[in-house]
Design an enzyme around this catalytic site. Sequence first.
Site, PDB file in Angstrom:
ATOM      1  CE  LYS A  13      -2.469  -0.683   3.747  1.00 29.67           C
ATOM      2  NZ  LYS A  13      -2.004  -2.094   4.007  1.00 29.67           N
ATOM      3  NE  ARG A  88      -4.565  -0.918   9.778  1.00 24.08           N
ATOM      4  CZ  ARG A  88      -3.528  -0.467   9.003  1.00 24.08           C
ATOM      5  NH1 ARG A  88      -3.405   0.602   8.506  1.00 24.08           N
ATOM      6  NH2 ARG A  88      -2.334  -1.269   9.063  1.00 24.08           N
ATOM      7  NE  ARG A 127       7.208  -3.741   6.108  1.00 18.94           N
ATOM      8  CZ  ARG A 127       5.907  -3.468   5.930  1.00 18.94           C
ATOM      9  NH1 ARG A 127       5.314  -2.860   4.960  1.00 18.94           N
ATOM     10  NH2 ARG A 127       5.357  -3.305   7.116  1.00 18.94           N
ATOM     11  NE  ARG A 138       6.283  -1.049  10.152  1.00 21.01           N
ATOM     12  CZ  ARG A 138       5.210  -0.724   9.451  1.00 21.01           C
ATOM     13  NH1 ARG A 138       5.175  -0.350   8.291  1.00 21.01           N
ATOM     14  NH2 ARG A 138       4.235  -1.393   9.943  1.00 21.01           N
ATOM     15  NE  ARG A 149       1.605  -4.958  11.243  1.00 21.33           N
ATOM     16  CZ  ARG A 149       2.609  -5.228  10.388  1.00 21.33           C
ATOM     17  NH1 ARG A 149       3.844  -5.903  10.964  1.00 21.33           N
ATOM     18  NH2 ARG A 149       2.786  -4.393   9.231  1.00 21.33           N
TER      19      ARG A 149
END
Length: 206
Positions: A13, A88, A127, A138, A149
């Site tokens: 996204k 969301r 990532r 992260r 998540r």
Amino acid sequence: MRVVLLGPPGAGKGTQAEFIAARLAVPAISTGDIFRANVSGQTELGQKAKVYMDAGDLVPDEITVAMVKDRLAQPDAVNGFLLDGFPRTIAQAEQLAASLAELGHGLDRVLELVVEEEELVRRLSGRRMLVDGEMVQRDDDKPETVRHRLEVYREQTAPLSGFYDDEGLLSRIDAIGAVDEVTARALRALGVDPEGTAPGAAAAGA
Ligand code: ADP
């Protein structure tokens, strides 16, 4: 144009939001980025949000909705925006619709980036992002948090797909493939020529 970008964590996204927004000449507004900026700036909002983000949970709707309302009231978003990571939850979607309606506006389209779950887990665990010249993971990309998540996405966010489909706003985009190919699919779903230059780009560059 007023557009929402929907899709699970790892669907791309953030990357697509930048490219699509540049072509549409509207700001890309990412609630995740706004939260992360507040966390590193150690603001009150950041301190509140961090607890939820680190756990891979959603920040409560009342905090998130107020923050987005403020952002959408800024001059650059008055004539259009691309929202990445918001709404969301169904409650967030309803509040977004209500605040746009107050201004006599509505959403033009909702793009859902579609990627199967196996690929998402692979992308997220690999990532890294650049912080102060270093590639770091992260905090919420750790494997346990990634799984949580994805669960949160399935339970709280995935129902938005049906919600927006019922309103005739949804376009589902296959988000597997080269970045520019996915961008082109998204732009075509918006009725925009992927090859053209951004409306207003000439003026902005002058
Ligand atoms: P991703 O899409 O990869 O999960 P984001 O950067 O969009 O990452 O979001 C990171 C975190 O920020 C989320 O896990 C959540 O804690 C918080 N967050 C972002 N957007 C929202 C939102 N609309 N509502 C609640 N929490 C949010």
